[in-house]
Structure formats: structure tokens, C-alpha cells
Motif scaffolding. Structure first.
Motif, short mmCIF file in Angstrom:
data_model
loop_
_atom_site.label_atom_id
_atom_site.label_comp_id
_atom_site.label_asym_id
_atom_site.label_seq_id
_atom_site.Cartn_x
_atom_site.Cartn_y
_atom_site.Cartn_z
N THR A 30 0.85 -1.19 0.00
CA THR A 30 0.00 0.00 0.00
C THR A 30 0.89 1.24 0.00
OG1 THR A 30 -0.08 0.18 2.40
CG2 THR A 30 -1.75 -1.22 1.35
N ARG A 31 0.28 2.40 -0.17
CA ARG A 31 1.04 3.66 -0.15
C ARG A 31 1.78 3.83 1.17
NH1 ARG A 31 -3.05 8.15 -2.66
NH2 ARG A 31 -3.42 7.12 -4.64
N GLU A 36 6.80 3.58 4.49
CA GLU A 36 7.53 3.01 5.63
C GLU A 36 8.72 2.18 5.16
OE1 GLU A 36 4.92 1.02 8.36
OE2 GLU A 36 3.60 2.75 8.48
N PHE A 37 8.56 1.46 4.06
CA PHE A 37 9.63 0.64 3.52
C PHE A 37 10.80 1.50 3.05
CE2 PHE A 37 11.51 -1.92 0.05
CZ PHE A 37 11.81 -3.07 0.76
N LEU A 38 10.50 2.68 2.51
CA LEU A 38 11.53 3.57 1.96
C LEU A 38 11.97 4.67 2.93
CD1 LEU A 38 10.08 4.01 -1.64
CD2 LEU A 38 11.98 2.55 -0.94
N VAL A 39 11.55 4.61 4.18
CA VAL A 39 11.77 5.72 5.11
C VAL A 39 13.26 6.08 5.25
CG1 VAL A 39 11.83 4.36 7.26
CG2 VAL A 39 11.02 6.71 7.31
N ASN A 40 14.15 5.11 5.31
CA ASN A 40 15.56 5.43 5.45
C ASN A 40 16.11 6.11 4.20
OD1 ASN A 40 15.73 4.42 8.06
ND2 ASN A 40 16.21 2.36 7.34
N LEU A 58 9.46 12.57 -7.25
CA LEU A 58 10.39 11.56 -7.72
C LEU A 58 9.76 10.17 -7.66
CD1 LEU A 58 13.89 11.21 -7.90
CD2 LEU A 58 13.09 9.70 -6.10
N LEU A 59 9.06 9.88 -6.56
CA LEU A 59 8.36 8.60 -6.44
C LEU A 59 7.29 8.47 -7.51
CD1 LEU A 59 8.00 8.32 -2.55
CD2 LEU A 59 9.57 7.05 -4.02
N ALA A 60 6.58 9.56 -7.79
CA ALA A 60 5.54 9.54 -8.82
C ALA A 60 6.14 9.23 -10.19
CB ALA A 60 4.79 10.86 -8.83
N ASP A 61 7.36 9.73 -10.45
CA ASP A 61 8.03 9.45 -11.72
C ASP A 61 8.30 7.96 -11.90
OD1 ASP A 61 8.01 12.13 -12.35
OD2 ASP A 61 10.11 12.48 -11.78
N VAL A 64 5.12 5.21 -8.36
CA VAL A 64 4.69 4.99 -6.98
C VAL A 64 4.06 6.29 -6.49
CG1 VAL A 64 5.44 4.44 -4.64
CG2 VAL A 64 6.51 3.30 -6.58
N SER A 65 2.77 6.26 -6.24
CA SER A 65 2.05 7.45 -5.82
C SER A 65 1.87 7.44 -4.30
CB SER A 65 0.68 7.49 -6.51
OG SER A 65 -0.09 8.53 -5.98
#
Length: 112
Positions: A30-31, A36-40, A58-61, A64-65
Motif C-alpha cells: 500500500t502507499r 515506511e519501507f523507503l523511510v531510510n 520523484l516517487l511519482a516518476d 509509486v504514488s
């Protein structure tokens, strides 16, 4: 009144085999889980001068929204936890209490 449906052992075993042979179903993230997975990695980008808005774009590119509000909420939650971590670190730096009396001797201060 309705009667209870009865199944044979062969039917139950067939159902069991079918259930046990199912492959793992990949549901994705999920979003919130992505954030949380990319927090670091997000923290690292922020230390390099990127804003949450830049990171969201950058995530949207990459397809990943993650809404800006979700990113802000993640870091609001993380900032609440950081003072606790600092306190724990301060306790580790605190030297152990002095053992023995002022002369370095063991026992009580009155010599007993």
C-alpha cells in the motif's frame, strides 16, 4: 428445518490438497507500506537537501504514488519517536555509579 450438508472424506481431502497447492499470492504494498519501507532512503534524500514534495514527485516518476500528507504523517510519527531514542543513547553514555566508598574501599561508609 434445514438439514446439515455432509461431505465425504474424499471431498475434504480434495479440498485440502487444493488449498495446500495454492501458490503465494503477491498483493503488493500500500502507499503507507511503501513510505515506511523507503523511510531510510527518504531520510537520506532529505539530508541531501530534497524536500518531501521533491521526493513525492520523484516517487511519482517511478509510478509509486505516495501523497504528501502520507509522507508528512510518517515523519511526524518518526519525530515523536526520536527524542526517546536520544534519551536511550544518553543513558548508554552515562558512566556507571561509583562503587565503594570515597577511599575506593568496598563495604559501607561506616566501615562495617
Amino acid at each position: 428445518m434445514a438439514t446439515a450438508r455432509r461431505y465425504t472424506l474424499e471431498q475434504v481431502e480434495a479440498a485440502r490438497k487444493k488449498l495446500r497447492s495454492l501458490p503465494m499470492k503477491e498483493a503488493g504494498k500500500t502507499r503507507g507500506e511503501v513510505a515506511e519501507f523507503l523511510v531510510n532512503d527518504i531520510r537520506k534524500a532529505m539530508r541531501q537537501g530534497y524536500t518531501l514534495r521533491d521526493i513525492r514527485d520523484l516517487l511519482a516518476d517511478t509510478g509509486v504514488s505516495v501523497p504528501l500528507t502520507k509522507l508528512k504523517a510518517l515523519f511526524d510519527k518518526a519525530s515523536v519517536l526520536e527524542p526517546v531514542k536520544e534519551q536511550e543513547g544518553a543513558e548508554e553514555d552515562t558512566p556507571p555509579p561509583h562503587e565503594g566508598n570515597s577511599n575506593g574501599e568496598w563495604g559501607s561508609a561506616d566501615g562495617v
